[in-house]
Design a protein around this motif. Structure first.
Motif, short mmCIF file in Angstrom:
data_model
loop_
_atom_site.label_atom_id
_atom_site.label_comp_id
_atom_site.label_asym_id
_atom_site.label_seq_id
_atom_site.Cartn_x
_atom_site.Cartn_y
_atom_site.Cartn_z
N PHE A 176 -23.29 72.31 -19.53
CA PHE A 176 -23.95 71.34 -18.68
C PHE A 176 -23.56 71.55 -17.21
O PHE A 176 -24.41 71.65 -16.32
N ILE A 177 -22.25 71.65 -16.98
CA ILE A 177 -21.79 71.78 -15.60
C ILE A 177 -22.23 73.13 -15.02
O ILE A 177 -22.66 73.23 -13.87
N PHE A 178 -22.19 74.17 -15.86
CA PHE A 178 -22.63 75.49 -15.41
C PHE A 178 -24.08 75.43 -14.96
O PHE A 178 -24.44 75.91 -13.88
N GLY A 179 -24.91 74.81 -15.79
CA GLY A 179 -26.33 74.69 -15.47
C GLY A 179 -26.54 73.89 -14.19
O GLY A 179 -27.32 74.29 -13.31
N LEU A 180 -25.84 72.77 -14.07
CA LEU A 180 -26.00 71.92 -12.88
C LEU A 180 -25.66 72.68 -11.60
O LEU A 180 -26.35 72.56 -10.59
N GLN A 181 -24.61 73.48 -11.68
CA GLN A 181 -24.19 74.21 -10.48
C GLN A 181 -25.27 75.17 -10.03
O GLN A 181 -25.50 75.36 -8.83
N LYS A 182 -25.94 75.79 -11.03
CA LYS A 182 -26.98 76.75 -10.68
C LYS A 182 -28.19 76.06 -10.05
O LYS A 182 -28.98 76.69 -9.36
N LEU A 183 -28.33 74.77 -10.34
CA LEU A 183 -29.45 74.04 -9.76
C LEU A 183 -29.23 73.75 -8.28
O LEU A 183 -30.15 73.49 -7.53
N LEU A 184 -27.94 73.76 -7.88
CA LEU A 184 -27.64 73.47 -6.48
C LEU A 184 -28.20 74.60 -5.61
O LEU A 184 -28.12 75.76 -5.98
N PRO A 185 -28.74 74.24 -4.46
CA PRO A 185 -29.20 75.30 -3.57
C PRO A 185 -28.01 76.09 -3.01
O PRO A 185 -26.92 75.54 -2.87
N GLY A 186 -28.22 77.36 -2.75
CA GLY A 186 -27.16 78.19 -2.19
C GLY A 186 -26.26 78.77 -3.26
O GLY A 186 -26.34 78.40 -4.43
N ASP A 187 -25.42 79.70 -2.88
CA ASP A 187 -24.45 80.25 -3.82
C ASP A 187 -23.17 80.62 -3.06
O ASP A 187 -23.13 80.55 -1.83
N PRO A 188 -22.12 81.02 -3.74
CA PRO A 188 -20.84 81.26 -3.05
C PRO A 188 -20.94 82.39 -2.02
O PRO A 188 -20.24 82.35 -1.01
N VAL A 189 -21.83 83.32 -2.28
CA VAL A 189 -21.93 84.44 -1.36
C VAL A 189 -22.45 83.96 0.00
O VAL A 189 -21.93 84.33 1.05
N LEU A 190 -23.47 83.07 -0.08
CA LEU A 190 -23.99 82.49 1.17
C LEU A 190 -22.88 81.74 1.90
O LEU A 190 -22.75 81.83 3.12
N ALA A 191 -22.12 80.98 1.13
CA ALA A 191 -21.05 80.20 1.74
C ALA A 191 -20.01 81.11 2.37
O ALA A 191 -19.43 80.80 3.41
N LEU A 192 -19.77 82.26 1.73
CA LEU A 192 -18.77 83.21 2.24
C LEU A 192 -19.25 83.91 3.50
O LEU A 192 -18.49 84.13 4.44
N ALA A 193 -20.56 84.28 3.49
CA ALA A 193 -21.06 85.18 4.52
C ALA A 193 -21.10 84.55 5.91
O ALA A 193 -20.98 85.26 6.91
N GLY A 194 -21.25 83.25 5.95
CA GLY A 194 -21.25 82.61 7.26
C GLY A 194 -22.49 82.94 8.06
O GLY A 194 -23.58 83.07 7.52
N GLU A 195 -22.33 83.13 9.38
CA GLU A 195 -23.45 83.31 10.29
C GLU A 195 -24.16 84.65 10.05
O GLU A 195 -25.38 84.72 10.00
N ASP A 196 -23.38 85.67 9.88
CA ASP A 196 -23.94 87.02 9.82
C ASP A 196 -24.50 87.30 8.44
O ASP A 196 -23.78 87.65 7.52
N ARG A 197 -25.84 87.11 8.27
CA ARG A 197 -26.41 87.24 6.94
C ARG A 197 -27.27 88.49 6.84
O ARG A 197 -28.47 88.46 7.08
N ASP A 198 -26.64 89.56 6.47
CA ASP A 198 -27.39 90.78 6.22
C ASP A 198 -27.81 90.78 4.76
O ASP A 198 -26.95 90.81 3.87
N PRO A 199 -29.11 90.73 4.45
CA PRO A 199 -29.57 90.62 3.07
C PRO A 199 -28.98 91.72 2.17
O PRO A 199 -28.66 91.47 1.01
N GLU A 200 -28.81 92.89 2.74
CA GLU A 200 -28.26 94.02 1.98
C GLU A 200 -26.84 93.70 1.51
O GLU A 200 -26.51 93.84 0.34
N THR A 201 -26.02 93.21 2.44
CA THR A 201 -24.63 92.87 2.14
C THR A 201 -24.57 91.75 1.10
O THR A 201 -23.79 91.82 0.14
N LEU A 202 -25.43 90.75 1.33
CA LEU A 202 -25.43 89.63 0.40
C LEU A 202 -25.70 90.12 -1.01
O LEU A 202 -25.02 89.73 -1.97
#
Lengths: 358, 314
Positions: free
Chosen positions: B22-48
């Protein structure tokens, strides 16, 4: 005979309703009761439900304080006792409760339950002596001492009532008040418990006050009887006398309601119409007048006072003389039987006689 | 008895699986993911994308779940994406802090709530009863963070009696640890004390009407013994359940108080993890909290059996 427990003009009124602006009425659960219980006798208080029997029992026991009047135990007014004196009173005055299921703490073993009064009232016993005493008490009421470490839920209703009796006897009381001691039990067990209480009273010289609505139980157990109606005692007297010559119309109605166990027996019943009136608004004068076939104008105007009508018998009725003159025959035999049935009964009796004689 | 415990533990397994899914599923419903949170301002789609591949975030959701579950079964709760520290290690450092806070709050709650409940039941309808009820209602309605801030202002800032915030492990300096923890524990405890008081009161009122309490009085027992030995022991059952449930709640629910007193506890860790979408940490924390709840409930059941002889031997 010394009087051991006495009620003097005892009353318990509960305030009902009312609010800040309006004064409520009062419910007279017990109203002006006078009783004298002699040492060593079994005294019964009888009446229909809601007549104040249990309240009276609780007042006598000081589980409740009266709003008027007094209870005298061995010459002392028990309402005035304080703290340690009340606990001392509990040693001499014990109670057997109606419901053997709810009146025993489910979290304690039988040994703990019975030992508790011993701890309070005989503090110099050691733990070992206490256990011995608990065993003796259990044996006295007909239970196995080896069962003392069981919990109440492991016993049947009759056994639990025996535990309740053992508990009441633990402090070696002089007076035991039993509030409907057998009404919660199966009929087959009732007789055993009634007989047990009778035996214990004889052996220990106890004074027993029994509250009951079952007239058969009362007649079997008691020496004297008080009949209550709507918070008041309407007739007191020796049990045999009251059963044989009921003088108050209410007592008469009660007695004539006892079924007669004989084939084809008919009896003149004195039927009561209606329900007992609400104790919130009792009738003026005699509270029984609304259901009484003998009622006249004076009954509505004056509350009857207790009159001594025979040695030891008191009745509160304006018309007790008229009531007594109307015969209440309990026609037990012959009438109503068909001739054939009568013949069969006669044959049966001769057969029985023949069986006994040789 | 033992079989009862074993059965309860077996039943707990599907519960835990269900909660995890249940919790796993709920987390996936949240917008965004840890990579986005990690990457910060500089969002190179390739790196992501490369990072997502690295953490297995491009796999189907059930593959992700199964690989996490496999780790759990081997005793590995995974690693925090954000900090790179193993989740089990994070939990091991934060859990004792929260447990200490929870236990100390519970002590406050029990020692305030239960006696207050007994007294207001015994003195029902008197001024004392009303006073206790007013205090209890205030305890329930005053927000913990406000009470915490007020206490810090008065006790620490104005009178310098206790440290305002922080955490010291009891193994390091026992007394200092107690001193720093006593205010947050009190703040948490008062709220719990209020509900404990209400429950104790109503339970006591029911029991005090029972026939066996009247029997106890008729025996000539002193009133305190009637109340404690005969009434209170029978009134304890619902109170014990409540204590167990409240304790379970405390493990996860002390977030605000931990924030006000800057205590590095479990609650703060959950909030941080959710914000940074640190899936492994959230999963691990939820699992541990659920296990905590189940254990507390089991303990409450065992306590029933100890308290109630009618349940023994079943």
């Amino acid at each position: 005979m010394t009087v051991i427990v006495e009620a003097q003009d005892l009353g318990k009124h509960y305030p009902v309703g009312g609010n800040l602006l309006q004064k409520g009425t009062s419910l007279k659960a017990v109203d002006g009761v006078n009783l004298k219980v002699h040492a060593g006798e079994t005294f019964a208080i009888v009446g229909e439900s809601g007549c104040g029997k249990s309240t009276l029992a609780r007042l006598l026991m000081r589980l409740m304080l009266p709003t008027s009047g007094e209870v005298i135990f061995e010459g002392r007014a028990i309402a005035k006792l304080k703290g340690a004196e009340v606990r001392a009173l509990r040693k001499d005055l014990q109670f057997i409760f109606q419901d053997p299921f709810s009146s025993l703490n489910p979290r304690m073993t039988v040994a703990q339950l019975i030992a508790e009064p011993l701890e309070i009232h005989r503090p110099n016993l050691t733990a070992g002596e206490r256990r011995k005493e608990v065993g003796r008490l259990l044996a006295e009421v007909g239970l196995r001492p080896s069962h003392m470490d069981r919990y109440p839920h492991e016993f049947s209703g009759g056994q639990r009532q025996r535990i309740g009796i053992a508990r009441a006897l633990a402090s070696d009381p002089k007076v035991v008040i039993a509030d409907e001691p057998v009404s919660a039990l199966d009929v087959s067990v009732q007789a055993q418990v009634v007989n047990l209480m009778g035996d214990l009273c004889d052996q220990r010289g106890l004074t027993l006050i029994v509250i009951a609505h079952d007239l058969a139980v009362i007649r079997h157990m008691s020496d004297r009887i008080a009949v209550m109606y709507l918070g008041r005692v309407v007739e007191t007297g020796p049990t045999d006398e009251v059963f044989a010559n009921p003088r108050h119309p209410y007592t008469r109605a009660l007695m004539s309601a006892i079924p007669v166990a004989e084939f084809g027996a008919t009896q003149s019943r004195q039927h009561l119409s209606g329900e007992p009136p609400s104790p919130l608004a009792p009738p003026s004068g005699c509270s029984f007048r609304t259901r009484c076939p003998f009622a006249t104008e004076i009954c509505a105007q004056m509350q009857p006072v207790n009159e001594t009508v025979a040695p030891g018998t008191e009745v509160a009725c304006h018309h007790w003389r008229d009531v007594s003159s109307v015969s209440l025959t309990i026609a037990a035999s012959a009438t109503g039987r068909s001739p054939g049935a009568e013949a069969r009964f006669a044959m049966y009796r001769t057969a029985l006689a023949n069986q006994d004689s040789p | 008895m033992l079989s009862h415990i074993l059965r309860r533990l077996l039943v707990a397994i599907p519960t835990l699986i269900l909660i995890s899914v249940f919790i796993f599923g709920l987390q996936k419903l949240l917008p965004g993911d840890p990579v986005l949170a990690l990457a910060g301002e500089d969002r190179d789609p390739e790196t992501l994308n490369r990072l997502r591949d690295l953490y297995g975030l491009n796999d189907p959701i059930w593959v992700q779940f199964l690989s996490w579950a496999k780790g759990v079964l081997q005793g590995d709760l995974g690693t925090s994406i954000r900090s790179g520290i193993p989740v089990s290690q994070m939990i091991a450092t934060k859990l004792p802090v929260t447990l200490q806070l929870a236990a100390m709050s519970m002590v406050f709650a029990i020692f305030i709530g239960i006696p207050a409940g007994i007294i207001s039941a015994v003195r029902k309808g008197t001024k004392l009863d009303y006073a206790a009820n007013v205090v209890a209602l205030s305890g329930l309605s005053i927000p913990n963070f406000w009470l915490g801030i007020m206490l810090i202002l008065i006790v620490s800032v104005k009178f310098h009696l206790l440290p305002a915030s922080g955490y010291v492990p009891p193994t390091e300096d026992f007394w200092l640890s107690m001193k720093t923890m006593i205010m947050p524990a009190f703040v948490l405890g008062t709220g719990l004390a209020a509900s404990l008081m209400r429950h104790t009161r109503s339970s006591m009122l029911t029991v005090m009407r029972q026939d066996y309490v009247r029997t106890a009085r008729a025996k000539g027992l002193r009133e305190p013994i009637v109340i404690l030995r005969h009434a209170f022991r029978n009134a304890l059952t619902p109170v014990v359940t409540l204590i167990a449930l409240l304790f379970g709640e405390l493990i996860a629910g002390a977030v605000l108080t931990e924030q006000v007193f800057t205590i590095p506890g479990f609650g703060k860790m959950i909030v941080d993890a959710v914000f940074s979408r640190d899936y492994a940490v959230v999963q691990g924390v939820v699992l541990v909290t659920a296990i905590g709840f189940i254990i507390m409930n089991l303990l409450a059941d065992l306590a029933y059996v100890l308290l109630n002889p009618r349940l023994r031997g079943r």
